[in-house]
Each structure stands twice: as structure tokens, then as C-alpha cells.
Design an enzyme around this catalytic site. Structure first.
Site, PDB file in Angstrom:
ATOM      1  N   SER A   1      19.325 -15.911  19.102  1.00  0.00           N
ATOM      2  CA  SER A   1      19.203 -15.902  17.638  1.00  0.00           C
ATOM      3  C   SER A   1      18.499 -14.620  17.228  1.00  0.00           C
ATOM      4  O   SER A   1      17.417 -14.323  17.726  1.00  0.00           O
ATOM      5  CB  SER A   1      18.384 -17.096  17.144  1.00  0.00           C
ATOM      6  OG  SER A   1      19.103 -18.285  17.288  1.00  0.00           O
ATOM      7  N   GLU A   2      19.116 -13.865  16.315  1.00  0.00           N
ATOM      8  CA  GLU A   2      18.603 -12.533  15.967  1.00  0.00           C
ATOM      9  C   GLU A   2      17.180 -12.561  15.424  1.00  0.00           C
ATOM     10  O   GLU A   2      16.465 -11.565  15.516  1.00  0.00           O
ATOM     11  CB  GLU A   2      19.523 -11.859  14.939  1.00  0.00           C
ATOM     12  CG  GLU A   2      19.435 -12.511  13.563  1.00  0.00           C
ATOM     13  CD  GLU A   2      20.530 -12.062  12.617  1.00  0.00           C
ATOM     14  OE1 GLU A   2      21.516 -11.455  13.060  1.00  0.00           O
ATOM     15  OE2 GLU A   2      20.374 -12.335  11.423  1.00  0.00           O
ATOM     16  N   ASN A   3      16.740 -13.692  14.887  1.00  0.00           N
ATOM     17  CA  ASN A   3      15.395 -13.773  14.315  1.00  0.00           C
ATOM     18  C   ASN A   3      14.315 -13.957  15.374  1.00  0.00           C
ATOM     19  O   ASN A   3      13.145 -14.091  15.043  1.00  0.00           O
ATOM     20  CB  ASN A   3      15.310 -14.871  13.248  1.00  0.00           C
ATOM     21  CG  ASN A   3      15.775 -16.216  13.757  1.00  0.00           C
ATOM     22  OD1 ASN A   3      16.851 -16.334  14.343  1.00  0.00           O
ATOM     23  ND2 ASN A   3      14.980 -17.258  13.547  1.00  0.00           N
TER      24      ASN A   3
ATOM     25  N   SER B   1      14.161  -8.307  19.506  1.00  0.00           N
ATOM     26  CA  SER B   1      15.454  -8.983  19.378  1.00  0.00           C
ATOM     27  C   SER B   1      16.580  -7.977  19.226  1.00  0.00           C
ATOM     28  O   SER B   1      17.635  -8.092  19.861  1.00  0.00           O
ATOM     29  CB  SER B   1      15.418  -9.908  18.153  1.00  0.00           C
ATOM     30  OG  SER B   1      16.652 -10.579  18.020  1.00  0.00           O
TER      31      SER B   1
ATOM     32  N   GLN C   1      19.586  -5.173   9.758  1.00  0.00           N
ATOM     33  CA  GLN C   1      18.362  -5.843  10.177  1.00  0.00           C
ATOM     34  C   GLN C   1      17.670  -5.159  11.358  1.00  0.00           C
ATOM     35  O   GLN C   1      16.449  -5.051  11.385  1.00  0.00           O
ATOM     36  CB  GLN C   1      18.663  -7.309  10.509  1.00  0.00           C
ATOM     37  CG  GLN C   1      17.398  -8.133  10.621  1.00  0.00           C
ATOM     38  CD  GLN C   1      17.675  -9.585  10.932  1.00  0.00           C
ATOM     39  OE1 GLN C   1      16.879 -10.235  11.582  1.00  0.00           O
ATOM     40  NE2 GLN C   1      18.795 -10.105  10.486  1.00  0.00           N
TER      41      GLN C   1
END
Lengths: 212, 245
Positions: A46-48, A88, B106
Site C-alpha cells: 500500500s503506497e501509504n 514507500s 505522491q
């Protein structure tokens, strides 16, 4: 009959290999996790900031500190590990993740992907999509073959703002599967009871028919 | 007059931010969605009514929680973010031209923040090559591949949230609420950290500290965290495989 969403997710799960680290995009791609073959070790990223993302929790066990990239509550596995956002994306950008499965608005015959912005509609941002397509080893797209108004999504050239150039490896729609080989788009599988002619009439991108 | 490093401990967000906040300042905030957001600092910024803020944060909260609260009195002039989807107030102010947004991928955002704290003024990344993100940016080839140059982000103030912290400013995060808080803590000229539990030096295992206190100038224990869940998602206890993920 063309594939259902569940069947598209099941087909995507065939791209998994034992030991893979995989990032699943929001929406249909998330469903792929329901079809990981028994006994195959696949670690979800999960990118977070999590590896070993577990299933949605049971009611009453939701933890506000434990969410996925879509901001949904998830659970932990014995193999889980947490890290910060810079780490990440080092995993993503540094080529450590084997496979990413995401949705698309358009894919071009050169493998360009557009999946983050429709000009004229409210722009929400690209999130992690551009990093994923730039860094992950293999990119699989799951998408409807055509837009709601019938427009082709497999196009000669993307008209929508790009997420990445030449990044797509495999495309799964309800009609079948396409693969990019040496920079060219090949039709490699048809969903049950779908004819190649229908695919051709609903696709603008040039492709090579590689059906057996 | 040189400002004393100690004590780092403050009573609350208001006192920690009182002599720091001013109109037009640049603030970097930790959090991903509503997860790990510095709730008390955000409330104190709202109460202070400072305006013209540039805020670096992955998201902008929702209409009635998180950074979205700072939109009500039009305190934000510009956001530097990767995704701002969940906010009707944001959309309205943006479409009216009252609010600027600079979208960053991001990963680029996380690395710009980390680089800012790490003294790296610019770096190259493949992210965004061939897209509008690459417009007006230098590019360079390395080993036959094109990369674009992105610059570091530094803020006058970083507001972060951690699970536990000690009076030296050492921080430990919990699960996915770490996210942007760790790099953000490095990138503020002044970093203010709010924690759920503030402990004495020596109580945190030095091998298990995530952010060393050198990056943190002020720390306080928040009196009550709401910790809102943005998308509560569960699975059924019946053996229904299709709803597991």
C-alpha cells in the site's frame, strides 16, 4: 459472454507469481486480492506505507491508524511491516515492486496510459499513479473496453493527459487480453463467446491478432 | 538572541504555535487522508485566523475535518498536494480561483519533502516524464533513460502527529499513520509534534525510534484525538470470499 468484473479480476490474478510484491490500484484491481491462488505467497504493497496489507477488518475491529491507499480500513498480517511515504515510494521508484494493477481511462497503441485527469471536470490529482507506472516492473491495466458513451478506450494516441509514456505491459478488458510485445500491441486472448471481429470494431488502436 | 533548544515540551498546540504562525507562511503537514493528521495543530491554526497560507500536504482533509477546516475562513492560498478529491469546499474555492493547487505525484512530493530536510536541493526522477508534470522542468539522461529534475521543499513550519514521543522530541509512529509525518518532521525549520503519549527520555527503546528528536523543536501531548475513519470498510463474517479485499 464477456467477462464480469470478478472474472476480469480472476484473469488478472493469473499474472501473480509466488514471491511477488504487488500494488493493487483502487477499484476493480483491489478485487484481485480475493483470487490469489492458495499456497502462493503474494505480498500486497500500500503506497501509504505498508507491506502485507490484509483484508478488510470485521465490524468492530476497524483501526483508524490502519488504512490502504484508498483510505479504506484494512487489517494486518503476521508478515506486515510499516514505513513512511518516502520509503514507500523508494520501493516503487526503485523497481522493487514486481507488479502493479490499475485502471485506465485510455491506453494507446504505444502503451501510453492516461488515468488521472479529464480536462473540464474537477481535477483531483494524480496521487501515486505516475510513480507506479514509472517504477514498477510490470504494469497490468484492468478496464472496461469502451467508455460509457461507447468511445474507444484503446486508442491510437491518448487524447487525455498522460500518466506515463510506453508503460503498459498487459490490458484486460471484459472482451479479452492484450499484451505489448516489442512495443506493439497484440491481442492474445478472447473472453468466452467473444469474437475477434467485435474486439476489432470496438478498438481504435492498431493491434496484431495473436489468437491461437 | 539565540533561541534555547530546551525545553521542547509545550502545554498544547496554541502555546507551541503562538510565536510561530504568521500570514503568508509555508507549512508542511503530515498525514495521509485523515490518517495521522496533526489534529490539534490544525485546530490551533484555524483559531489563529492566519491567512495566505501555502500548505504542503498529500491531501486536504474532508469538508469538516483535517486541513479542510482551514478552507472555511479561506486561510489557505495554495496547496501542494498529490490528491485533493474528497472536499466540496476545496472544489468550490478552486473553481472560483480563490485557491491554487500545485499537483505533485505522491512519490515526488514525499521525496521533495525528505530532500528538503536532508539538504538535497534537487534530484532526478522518472516519475512524470512525458506528462504535464515534466513541463518547464530540466531533464537529463542517465544510462540512456530520461529523468526530470525536481526541487526540494522546505517549510518554515512542519506540523506532525506521532503515537508516542519523549521530551527529547524522539518520535514513534503507529501503523499507517506514519506516512508523510516522518519526512515532514525533517523538512520544517521549526517542527511541532503532537503525540498521543509523551514520555520521559529513556522510556522509548533507542533502536525503535522512527524520527530522532534532532528534527523536532516542540512537542506536546494532545488532550483528545478524534482519529476519524474516512472510509469505514469491513468484511462479512460469513465465508464470502469476494468481499475480503
Amino acid at each position: 459472454m464477456a467477462w464480469t468484473r470478478e472474472e476480469m479480476a480472476q484473469r488478472a490474478a493469473k499474472e501473480l507469481r509466488d514471491g511477488y510484491y504487488v500494488n493493487l490500484g483502487i477499484g476493480i484491481p483491489t478485487m484481485v486480492a480475493n483470487y490469489i491462488p492458495d499456497g502462493m505467497r503474494v505480498t500486497l504493497h500500500s503506497e501509504n506505507g505498508m507491506l502485507g496489507t490484509g483484508p478488510f477488518p470485521y465490524e468492530g475491529e476497524e483501526d483508524p491508524d490502519l488504512i490502504n491507499a484508498g483510505k479504506q480500513t484494512v487489517s494486518e498480517l503476521p508478515s506486515s511491516v510499516y514505513f513512511d511515504s518516502a520509503t514507500s515510494f523508494a520501493m516503487i521508484r526503485g523497481g522493487h515492486i514486481n507488479l502493479a494493477i490499475l485502471g485506465a481511462l485510455q491506453v494507446s497503441e504505444a502503451g501510453d496510459l492516461a488515468n488521472w485527469m479529464i480536462p473540464g471536470k474537477m481535477v483531483k490529482g494524480m496521487g501515486g499513479a505516475m510513480d507506479l507506472v514509472a517504477g514498477v516492473q510490470r504494469i497490468v491495466v484492468i478496464m472496461d473496453h469502451n467508455a460509457k458513451d461507447g468511445e474507444a478506450k484503446l486508442v491510437k494516441e491518448c487524447s487525455l493527459p498522460l500518466t506515463g509514456v510506453g508503460v503498459v505491459n498487459l490490458i484486460i478488458t471484459e472482451l479479452g487480453v492484450f499484451e505489448f510485445r516489442e512495443g506493439k500491441l497484440h491481442l492474445i486472448e478472447l473472453a468466452p463467446n467473444v469474437l475477434a471481429g467485435e474486439v476489432r470494431s470496438r478498438t481504435d488502436a492498431k493491434f496484431i491478432d495473436d489468437l491461437k | 538572541m539565540v533561541k534555547a533548544v530546551y525545553p521542547k515540551v509545550y502545554q498544547d498546540a496554541e502555546s507551541a504555535l503562538d510565536d510561530v504562525l504568521h500570514d503568508g507562511m509555508i507549512i508542511v503537514a503530515g498525514g495521509f487522508g485523515l490518517c495521522g493528521i496533526p489534529e490539534h495543530c490544525i485546530a490551533a491554526i484555524k483559531k489563529s485566523k492566519v491567512t495566505g497560507l501555502t500548505i504542503i500536504s498529500n491531501n486536504c482533509g474532508v469538508d469538516d475535518f483535517g486541513l479542510g477546516l482551514l478552507l472555511h475562513d479561506r486561510q489557505i492560498k495554495k496547496m501542494i498536494s498529490s490528491y485533493v478529491g474528497e472536499n466540496k469546499t476545496f472544489e468550490r474555492q478552486y473553481l472560483n480561483g480563490e485557491l491554487q493547487i500545485e499537483f505533485n505525484p505522491q512519490g515526488t512530493l514525499a521525496e521533495r519533502i525528505r530532500a528538503g530536510g536532508a539538504g538535497i536541493p534537487a534530484f532526478y526522477t522518472k516519475t512524470g516524464v512525458g506528462t504535464i508534470v515534466a513541463q518547464n522542468k530540466e531533464s537529463r539522461e542517465f544510462l540512456g533513460e530520461t529523468y526530470i529534475m525536481e526541487t526540494a521543499l522546505v517549510a518554515e513550519l512542519a506540523i506532525v502527529k506521532a503515537w508516542k514521543g519523549d521530551k527529547e522530541g524522539n518520535l514513534v509512529f503507529r501503523k499507517t499513520s506514519r506516512n508523510f509525518n516522518a519526512p515532514a518532521a525533517m523538512a520544517g525549520k521549526i517542527t511541532v509534534a503532537e503525540v498521543e503519549e509523551l514520555v520521559e527520555p529513556g522510556e522509548l527503546d533507542p533502536d525503535l525510534i522512527h524520527t530522532p528528536g534532532i528534527f523536532v523543536q516542540r512537542i506536546f501531548q494532545g488532550h483528545k484525538f478524534e482519529k476519524r475513519i474516512e472510509v469505514r470498510t469491513t468484511r462479512s463474517r460469513a465465508a464470502d470470499k469476494s468481499t475480503t479485499y
